[in-house]
Design a protein around this motif. Structure first.
Motif, PDB file in Angstrom:
ATOM      1  N   LEU A  87      -0.156 -42.361   3.239  1.00  0.00           N
ATOM      2  CA  LEU A  87      -1.831 -41.703   3.377  1.00  0.00           C
ATOM      3  C   LEU A  87      -1.823 -42.465   4.790  1.00  0.00           C
ATOM      4  N   ILE A  88      -1.351 -44.049   4.385  1.00  0.00           N
ATOM      5  CA  ILE A  88      -1.598 -45.302   5.073  1.00  0.00           C
ATOM      6  C   ILE A  88      -1.034 -45.042   6.706  1.00  0.00           C
ATOM      7  N   LEU A  89       0.222 -44.538   6.377  1.00  0.00           N
ATOM      8  CA  LEU A  89       1.482 -44.055   7.821  1.00  0.00           C
ATOM      9  C   LEU A  89       0.884 -42.886   8.347  1.00  0.00           C
ATOM     10  N   LEU A  90       0.059 -41.961   7.357  1.00  0.00           N
ATOM     11  CA  LEU A  90      -1.162 -40.778   8.600  1.00  0.00           C
ATOM     12  C   LEU A  90      -2.040 -41.451   8.761  1.00  0.00           C
ATOM     13  N   GLY A  91      -2.417 -41.728   8.108  1.00  0.00           N
ATOM     14  CA  GLY A  91      -4.299 -42.436   8.642  1.00  0.00           C
ATOM     15  C   GLY A  91      -4.155 -43.331  10.273  1.00  0.00           C
ATOM     16  N   THR A  92      -2.433 -43.909  10.230  1.00  0.00           N
ATOM     17  CA  THR A  92      -2.580 -45.426  11.401  1.00  0.00           C
ATOM     18  C   THR A  92      -2.165 -43.859  12.620  1.00  0.00           C
ATOM     19  N   VAL A  93      -1.453 -43.260  11.935  1.00  0.00           N
ATOM     20  CA  VAL A  93      -0.346 -42.305  13.207  1.00  0.00           C
ATOM     21  C   VAL A  93      -1.658 -41.542  14.280  1.00  0.00           C
ATOM     22  N   LEU A  94      -2.201 -41.289  12.819  1.00  0.00           N
ATOM     23  CA  LEU A  94      -3.460 -39.991  13.833  1.00  0.00           C
ATOM     24  C   LEU A  94      -4.400 -40.751  14.384  1.00  0.00           C
ATOM     25  N   THR A  95      -5.135 -42.458  13.832  1.00  0.00           N
ATOM     26  CA  THR A  95      -6.301 -43.070  14.466  1.00  0.00           C
ATOM     27  C   THR A  95      -5.849 -43.327  15.626  1.00  0.00           C
ATOM     28  N   GLY A  96      -4.683 -44.628  15.648  1.00  0.00           N
ATOM     29  CA  GLY A  96      -3.041 -43.881  17.347  1.00  0.00           C
ATOM     30  C   GLY A  96      -3.769 -43.793  18.129  1.00  0.00           C
ATOM     31  N   LEU A 140      -4.975 -40.761  18.725  1.00  0.00           N
ATOM     32  CA  LEU A 140      -6.665 -40.684  19.176  1.00  0.00           C
ATOM     33  C   LEU A 140      -7.111 -41.761  19.557  1.00  0.00           C
ATOM     34  N   LEU A 141      -6.806 -42.633  19.352  1.00  0.00           N
ATOM     35  CA  LEU A 141      -7.568 -44.539  20.356  1.00  0.00           C
ATOM     36  C   LEU A 141      -6.951 -44.292  21.783  1.00  0.00           C
ATOM     37  N   TRP A 142      -5.299 -43.802  21.330  1.00  0.00           N
ATOM     38  CA  TRP A 142      -4.916 -44.350  23.107  1.00  0.00           C
ATOM     39  C   TRP A 142      -4.888 -43.151  23.748  1.00  0.00           C
ATOM     40  N   LEU A 143      -5.167 -42.263  23.292  1.00  0.00           N
ATOM     41  CA  LEU A 143      -5.289 -40.704  24.392  1.00  0.00           C
ATOM     42  C   LEU A 143      -6.977 -41.611  24.819  1.00  0.00           C
ATOM     43  N   ASP A 144      -7.632 -41.612  23.648  1.00  0.00           N
ATOM     44  CA  ASP A 144      -9.716 -42.368  24.263  1.00  0.00           C
ATOM     45  C   ASP A 144      -9.401 -43.546  25.484  1.00  0.00           C
ATOM     46  N   TRP A 145      -7.789 -44.130  25.183  1.00  0.00           N
ATOM     47  CA  TRP A 145      -7.738 -45.447  26.292  1.00  0.00           C
ATOM     48  C   TRP A 145      -6.948 -44.352  27.774  1.00  0.00           C
ATOM     49  N   GLN A 146      -6.448 -43.888  27.463  1.00  0.00           N
ATOM     50  CA  GLN A 146      -5.801 -42.905  28.341  1.00  0.00           C
ATOM     51  C   GLN A 146      -6.577 -42.462  29.590  1.00  0.00           C
ATOM     52  N   GLN A 147      -7.851 -41.978  28.871  1.00  0.00           N
ATOM     53  CA  GLN A 147      -8.652 -40.509  29.978  1.00  0.00           C
ATOM     54  C   GLN A 147     -10.036 -41.666  30.033  1.00  0.00           C
ATOM     55  N   ALA A 176      -4.384 -31.326   8.684  1.00  0.00           N
ATOM     56  CA  ALA A 176      -4.697 -32.752   9.830  1.00  0.00           C
ATOM     57  C   ALA A 176      -4.070 -32.511  10.559  1.00  0.00           C
ATOM     58  N   ILE A 177      -2.532 -33.095  10.585  1.00  0.00           N
ATOM     59  CA  ILE A 177      -1.774 -33.189  12.363  1.00  0.00           C
ATOM     60  C   ILE A 177      -2.129 -31.902  12.714  1.00  0.00           C
ATOM     61  N   ALA A 178      -2.236 -30.938  11.830  1.00  0.00           N
ATOM     62  CA  ALA A 178      -2.456 -29.449  12.710  1.00  0.00           C
ATOM     63  C   ALA A 178      -3.465 -29.628  13.678  1.00  0.00           C
ATOM     64  N   LEU A 179      -4.537 -29.812  12.952  1.00  0.00           N
ATOM     65  CA  LEU A 179      -5.989 -29.862  13.845  1.00  0.00           C
ATOM     66  C   LEU A 179      -6.066 -31.054  14.616  1.00  0.00           C
ATOM     67  N   ALA A 180      -5.368 -32.023  14.302  1.00  0.00           N
ATOM     68  CA  ALA A 180      -5.720 -32.993  15.558  1.00  0.00           C
ATOM     69  C   ALA A 180      -4.791 -32.643  16.783  1.00  0.00           C
ATOM     70  N   GLY A 181      -3.249 -32.085  16.830  1.00  0.00           N
ATOM     71  CA  GLY A 181      -2.654 -31.124  17.828  1.00  0.00           C
ATOM     72  C   GLY A 181      -3.409 -30.483  18.357  1.00  0.00           C
ATOM     73  N   LEU A 182      -3.696 -29.664  17.739  1.00  0.00           N
ATOM     74  CA  LEU A 182      -4.154 -28.590  18.672  1.00  0.00           C
ATOM     75  C   LEU A 182      -5.464 -29.131  19.596  1.00  0.00           C
ATOM     76  N   ALA A 183      -6.257 -29.723  18.560  1.00  0.00           N
ATOM     77  CA  ALA A 183      -7.336 -30.618  19.324  1.00  0.00           C
ATOM     78  C   ALA A 183      -7.623 -31.148  20.293  1.00  0.00           C
ATOM     79  N   VAL A 184      -5.864 -31.962  20.204  1.00  0.00           N
ATOM     80  CA  VAL A 184      -5.461 -32.528  22.132  1.00  0.00           C
ATOM     81  C   VAL A 184      -5.254 -31.419  22.927  1.00  0.00           C
ATOM     82  N   ILE A 185      -4.693 -30.104  22.234  1.00  0.00           N
ATOM     83  CA  ILE A 185      -3.566 -30.009  23.400  1.00  0.00           C
ATOM     84  C   ILE A 185      -4.798 -28.789  24.176  1.00  0.00           C
ATOM     85  N   ILE A 186      -6.124 -28.257  23.462  1.00  0.00           N
ATOM     86  CA  ILE A 186      -6.917 -27.827  23.971  1.00  0.00           C
ATOM     87  C   ILE A 186      -8.192 -27.943  24.656  1.00  0.00           C
ATOM     88  N   LEU A 187      -7.399 -29.487  24.380  1.00  0.00           N
ATOM     89  CA  LEU A 187      -9.421 -30.528  24.855  1.00  0.00           C
ATOM     90  C   LEU A 187      -9.414 -30.166  26.873  1.00  0.00           C
TER      91      LEU A 187
END
Length: 363
Positions: free
Chosen positions: A19-28, A30-37, A221-232
């Motif tokens: 759970l910690i690994l999953l949450g860290t990877v997903l949150t990290g 999205l944070l990186w993407l926010d920073w990049q954009q 959760a991973i698939a939804l986040a990935g799809l979100a980034v792709i269609i963003l």
């Protein structure tokens, strides 16, 4: 699979570590993407994600005792892995608090975007089918709910209704499928047959994946986040919707990680697949959806292969051979010596890799 078992023998994390690994990877990510954009907190992706995660996790502490009081205890198949028998009585129908929160936040955060509302209604429709199925299973006091035919007919009705709305809303503007190398495949009216199939296949595939603590919720959760980034870049409002739903499923894993305190049931798993497919249809990303759904597809194909092989090898006594020790394939891996957390950890890693492939394919 014995060699594969040996390769993961030294990898046996706890559910909390996963759970910690999953949450860290997903949150990290999205944070990186926010920073990049250069996104502010008002337009960030990580804020709705964390709000959804936190809200579902918090409400779970109230909802799970209520499900116990309502005697929503899961019945476990006696022919399944014997280690699962001790899970009998664990509350199910956890999707009842995951999906409404995720879809509501997604609709609000997308500023009541019509497409987001349509996806939310479709997802909630599949939640309703799953709820009836779960309720009948509990009422019958065995792991049998709606008949397969009845369940499929209800799923098809919602799929046709959604596609009818999409056709009325967008007409022929979404009758193509985007393939790699910027290839666009025009399908015309055949697109709608493919769209209905995608909704049925995806919802049933995610349903079959829900058999190990944290598996469907985490991969979803991973698939939804990935799809979100792709269609963003092209569909930012639907991307925000996916982010909220991704966070809600991560919040569910807080309670569903090994050893699970609640199961999502068909209530949550059917809704997950319905949402993924509906977004894929509206954004013309069915090819990318197929990539992101690799785990779910393999789970479904393992069941189809098991049934087909058994029927093809029937002897004079009507007994056939089994291709796998048990289907879906996550149960085969368990019976081959993998622990639940090994299955989940490896499947998380595979799903993350599929997201990276999807991102590369779509770039």
């Amino acid at each position: 699979m014995e060699g594969k078992s040996a390769s993961v023998r030294g990898f046996n994390p706890t559910g909390t570590v996963l759970l910690i690994l999953l949450g860290t990877v997903l949150t990290g990510s999205l944070l990186w993407l926010d920073w990049q954009q250069g996104r502010s907190w008002q337009t960030s992706l990580v804020v709705p994600f964390l709000v959804s995660t936190g809200l579902v996790a918090a409400i779970g502490y109230q909802a799970i005792p209520l499900l116990k009081q309502l005697k929503m205890g899961q019945f476990i198949r006696e022919d399944g892995p014997q280690a699962h028998l001790k899970k009998a009585g664990t509350p199910t129908m956890g999707g009842i608090f995951v999906v409404p929160i995720g879809t509501l936040l997604g609709v609000v955060w997308s500023q009541f975007n019509p497409d987001a509302i349509a996806v939310a209604v479709t997802s909630l429709g599949y939640l309703a089918i799953g709820g009836v199925d779960d309720w009948k299973s509990l009422s019958n006091r065995k792991n049998e709910g709606l008949t397969p035919k009845g369940k499929l007919l209800l799923q098809a009705a919602i799929a046709i209704a959604f596609c009818g709305w999409a056709f009325h809303s967008r007409g022929t503007t979404i009758t193509t499928v985007h393939l790699p190398l910027n290839i666009v495949l025009p399908l015309g009216l055949l697109f709608w047959a493919l769209a209905v199939f995608a909704l049925l296949a995806e919802s049933n595939a995610t349903n079959l994946t829900d058999g190990v603590d944290g598996l469907a919720g985490g991969t979803g959760a991973i698939a939804l986040a990935g799809l979100a980034v792709i269609i963003l870049p092209t569909e930012p409002q639907l991307a925000i919707f996916c982010i909220c739903l991704s966070g809600s499923y991560l919040g569910f894993v807080v309670h569903n990680r090994n050893k699970a305190k609640v199961f999502m049931g068909d209530t949550g798993s059917l809704a997950l697949g319905g949402a993924l497919a509906a977004v894929g249809i509206l954004t013309e990303h069915l090819w990318v959806l197929l990539i992101l759904s690799g785990i779910f597809a393999v789970e479904s194909l393992s069941v189809i292969a098991q049934v087909g092989y058994y029927k093809a090898t029937k002897d004079a006594d009507g007994k056939g051979k089994r291709l796998f020790k048990m289907a879906p394939i996550h149960h085969h891996l368990e019976l081959s010596g993998w622990t639940e957390t090994q299955v989940v950890g490896v499947f998380y890693a595979i799903e993350a890799t599929l997201v990276l492939i999807g991102l590369t394919t779509n770039s």
